[in-house]
Design an enzyme around this catalytic site. Structure first.
Site, PDB file in Angstrom:
ATOM      1  N   GLU A  50     -27.391  15.781   4.049  1.00 54.20           N
ATOM      2  CA  GLU A  50     -27.844  16.921   3.243  1.00 54.20           C
ATOM      3  C   GLU A  50     -27.499  18.268   3.871  1.00 54.20           C
ATOM      4  OE1 GLU A  50     -29.703  14.280   3.926  1.00 54.20           O
ATOM      5  OE2 GLU A  50     -30.536  13.476   2.065  1.00 54.20           O
ATOM      6  N   PHE A 112     -45.319   8.821   0.429  1.00 50.81           N
ATOM      7  CA  PHE A 112     -44.023   8.418   0.964  1.00 50.81           C
ATOM      8  C   PHE A 112     -42.966   9.493   0.648  1.00 50.81           C
ATOM      9  CE2 PHE A 112     -39.885   6.227   0.400  1.00 50.81           C
ATOM     10  CZ  PHE A 112     -39.681   5.902   1.732  1.00 50.81           C
ATOM     11  N   GLN A 113     -42.266   9.935   1.674  1.00 46.56           N
ATOM     12  CA  GLN A 113     -41.238  10.979   1.559  1.00 46.56           C
ATOM     13  C   GLN A 113     -41.756  12.266   0.925  1.00 46.56           C
ATOM     14  OE1 GLN A 113     -37.535   9.313  -0.034  1.00 46.56           O
ATOM     15  NE2 GLN A 113     -37.004   8.673   2.035  1.00 46.56           N
ATOM     16  N   LYS A 162     -40.945  14.761  -9.336  1.00 41.29           N
ATOM     17  CA  LYS A 162     -40.206  13.775 -10.125  1.00 41.29           C
ATOM     18  C   LYS A 162     -40.683  13.736 -11.581  1.00 41.29           C
ATOM     19  CE  LYS A 162     -39.040   8.857 -10.170  1.00 41.29           C
ATOM     20  NZ  LYS A 162     -39.325   7.537  -9.589  1.00 41.29           N
ATOM     21  N   MET A 470     -18.303  27.156  24.737  1.00 36.11           N
ATOM     22  CA  MET A 470     -18.942  28.448  24.919  1.00 36.11           C
ATOM     23  C   MET A 470     -20.100  28.346  25.909  1.00 36.11           C
ATOM     24  SD  MET A 470     -18.645  31.564  24.227  1.00 36.11           S
ATOM     25  CE  MET A 470     -18.000  32.206  22.678  1.00 36.11           C
TER      26      MET A 470
END
Lengths: 569, 180
Positions: A50, A112-113, A162, A470
């Site tokens: 993502e 959940f999630q 949802k 760097m």
């Protein structure tokens, strides 16, 4: 007409002119993904992580000037977007990020999630929404796009449960937004414009420092006109690179930590600094007390909160850069500043960028110079973050406002590959080159798969020095070469590319550089070049952290042949 | 630079999460809030927030500008330099036996405070006023033994016809509008 929430999202995206989005599905997003095939106008790019969706939307937005769109599922999907959203926030990139959320009844129950992504992203978004009913979706999306792209652009997050995607509601896309608290400054205040013009007309050693605001505002022509009328030298911040053509006689490169010595000298001596669409980041200013110590400062910016935030300003002008420069130009007298410009040219001779040395090793600066020659400066060049980024900023010569894409404010390693992907999708007609470091590249290396699946013809040039370069440079200069956790074992990048069905070559010698670049450019599709560069090459000049810009350190090695930074065009 | 107390008034959309955005902004940028008080304003859907911030003039100006950038914040004013009516309210529960009760009531009277609850060994006093007045009374009551204090933050208004929003029509003409 009644539509489901998912359909309303798609219809709204089409109404906003969105033709591509970057996403990764998940349980709560299934109503949306189930609906997506009904809308073939929206191209969905399936990323592998993502974070890459957000960076790709970011690269797309910077390359096109349009709003970038990304989507992730609830919980871990949403939290993986965070770095990409923060990156867009710090660089003022227009973005709308959609996150799925658990059904409304489950919110607040550690389901959940489930994660409070709105809460998490509060400090790194321009604004955010939780869409708690289907009927408000269209209005929210309309507002989100409007907020993302207007004023000082930035990321806007929309979190959608949802069941809101599943429910039906009447759909009509609003024509206008009503946001009474949202103010967009346009033209500058007439008195301040007059004050600014007076200072500019009277200045003996004026200097323009231009930032990304010039690019966002599309004000490159106005900037050029102003610089030419009053004969004012122009330096640009890292993100301002390209807003003023670098082959222009008045262009003096980038100042700051890895800026040109002569740009930093100019900052030190100028009596009037005209700061345009930039925000005085500490990498540009160095120690504040040593920044432009002899100068009055005019600051032109869209965001009133930027004025006086880091540096105190004599004449503040709040407004759209393009409109302000147009208005200002009417008040400017033609000028010459012959002595001042002669002085700058002298400094440029005295403090050239180092480049080709007697050593026959493969130098990254040489490669970037060759890349410039091969592309004629016409490519879109995207970078990761690190030494390679600074070498690119220093040695490639940028002529166009939309030709350099890099993570400035957040300095996000791993930005390069997904951002280049987004840029190529946005500008398919352009050659898009990714200049990346071996460390930065490995942070989102999985997106090679996305390049292949969607045949995104990004050309990849890895400056492979086997270090987190760097950080190693800082250890070298400030920590007695105590190289802890910076030596980096890398896979054979060409073999990795091959595993993804991407052709590639490894280059170890100078003579192979140009043929490899040509081979990559000629190939129809993505291509990877693994440049095995000198491992302990450092970026110079460098202003040590905490020092004033004028205290820049130059290349300490002896066998330097000078190479003033000048275009061959 | 010396820090002083500044009073900011913000007119904000009356939506869930707006206060969170404001407070989160203070935290993230390291600004220190002395007090914050929120309530409805004279306009439907708009709330009025009074914020007392301790800081240098430059810091407070930055606070004001950052707050103003929030989409849900309609306007922010620094009314520090104006002639202000500033009030806060405190409830003080103080120990009061038969020996001290009348003395405490006398003190409350002097401060024009109200006794709002009487129990066998305590009194609860309600006082309204500026911070100094409340502090003075608390100082006197401390000697009796303060059991509990609840204080609101400051709310403030500019004196006279000028509203908190000087660039808008004065409050008088707003009041003239026919009620919906």
């Amino acid at each position: 007409m009644k539509k489901t929430g998912a359909q309303i999202i798609c219809e709204s995206l089409i109404a906003e002119g969105v033709d591509v989005m970057f996403g990764f599905p998940g349980g709560v997003l299934l109503p949306f993904y189930d609906t997506l095939p009904q809308y073939p106008r929206i191209r969905h790019i399936l990323v592998r992580h993502e974070q890459a969706a957000a960076h790709a939307a970011d690269g797309y937005a910077r390359a096109t000037g349009k709003v970038g769109v990304c989507m992730a599922t609830s919980g871990p999907g949403a939290t993986n977007l965070v770095t990409g959203i923060a990156n867009a926030y710090l660089d003022s990139v227009p973005m709308v990020a959609f996150t799925g959320q658990v059904v409304r009844a489950q919110i607040g129950k550690d389901s959940f999630q489930e994660i409070d992504i709105t809460g998490i992203t509060l400090p790194i978004t321009k604004h955010s929404y939780v869409a708690m009913d289907t009927a408000s979706l269209a209005r929210i999306i309309k507002e989100a796009f409007y907020i993302a792209r207007t004023g000082r652009p930035g990321p806007v997050l929309i979190d959608i449960p949802k069941d809101v995607m599943q429910e039906m509601a009447e759909f009509s896309y609003p024509d206008r937004v009503s946001l009474p608290g949202y103010k967009i400054p346009t033209s500058g205040h007439p008195t301040q414009l007059k004050n600014a013009a007076k200072l500019i007309n009277e200045a003996k050693r004026p200097l323009i420092i231009a930032g990304r605001g010039v690019i966002i505002s599309g004000a490159s022509d106005e900037l050029k006109q102003m610089a030419e009328t009053s004969q004012i030298p122009v330096i640009t911040t890292l993100l301002g690179i390209g807003c003023f053509p670098e082959h222009h006689i008045l262009s003096y490169g980038m100042p700051g930590m890895h800026g040109m010595g002569y740009a930093n000298k100019a900052l030190d001596e100028t009596d009037l600094l005209i700061a345009i669409g930039m925000r005085f980041d500490d990498r540009v200013t160095g120690k504040i007390s040593g920044f432009a110590p002899r100068a009055k400062i005019i600051h032109i910016d869209m965001d009133p909160a930027e004025i006086g935030k880091n540096v105190s300003v004599d004449v503040p002008i709040v407004g759209d850069v393009k409109a302000v420069l147009r208005a200002l130009h009417k008040l400017l007298e033609t000028n010459a500043h012959v002595d001042w410009i002669r002085q700058l040219d002298e400094w440029r001779q005295q403090h050239p960028l180092t480049d080709v040395r007697a050593s026959s090793g493969l130098l990254p600066q040489y490669i970037i110079r060759e890349l410039y020659e091969a592309t004629g400066g016409d490519a879109v060049v995207v970078t990761g973050v690190g030494q390679h980024q600074m070498w690119t900023a220093q040695h490639y010569i940028f002529h166009h406002p939309d030709s350099f894409i890099s993570s400035g404010g957040l300095g996000t390693m791993g930005f390069g590959l997904p951002a280049a992907m987004g840029a190529k999708i946005g500008r398919p007609e352009k050659a898009v080159w990714l200049v990346d470091g071996d460390g930065s590249f490995q942070m989102n290396i999985q997106e090679l798969a996305t390049l292949v699946q969607d045949n995104i013809a990004v050309k990849i040039a890895i400056m492979n020095n086997g270090y987190l370069g760097m950080v190693r440079q800082w250890q070298d200069l400030f920590y007695k070469k105590n190289y802890v956790a910076t030596p980096l074992s890398c896979p054979d990048f060409v073999k990795v590319a091959e595993a993804y069905c991407i052709p590639g070559v490894t280059v170890t010698r100078r003579e192979e550089v140009q043929p490899a670049i040509e081979q990559a450019a000629a190939h129809d599709g993505p291509f990877l070049i693994n440049f095995m560069v000198e491992p302990e090459e450092n970026v110079f000049p460098m202003v040590p952290p905490g020092a004033s810009n004028i205290e820049f350190i130059e290349e300490p090695k002896k066998e330097v042949t000078s190479w003033p930074r000048r275009s061959t065009l | 630079m010396a820090t002083t107390k500044h009073t900011l008034v913000a007119i904000v959309q009356d939506k869930p999460g707006v206060l969170n955005r404001m407070v989160s902004l203070f935290r993230r940028r390291g600004f220190n809030i002395d007090s914050i008080a929120v309530g409805h304003s004279e306009v439907a859907h708009l709330s009025r927030v009074t914020i007392v911030v301790n800081g240098t003039t430059a810091t407070v100006e930055q606070v004001r500008k950052q707050l103003d950038k929030l989409i849900d914040v309609a306007k922010v004013f620094d009314i520090t330099g104006e002639k202000l009516i500033g009030r806060e309210l405190a409830l003080v529960k103080v120990k009061a036996g038969s020996a001290t009760r009348s003395e405490i009531i006398e003190i409350a009277d002097i401060f024009r405070a109200n006794i709002v609850d009487v129990a066998s060994d305590s009194l609860t006093i309600e006082i309204t006023g500026d911070e100094d007045k409340i502090e003075s009374m608390l100082k006197l009551l401390n000697g009796f033994g303060v059991k509990e204090i609840a204080r609101t933050g400051r709310i403030a208004m500019v004196r006279g016809n000028i509203g908190a929003m000087p660039d808008e029509k004065p409050a008088k003409s707003r009041a003239k509008k026919p009620a919906a």
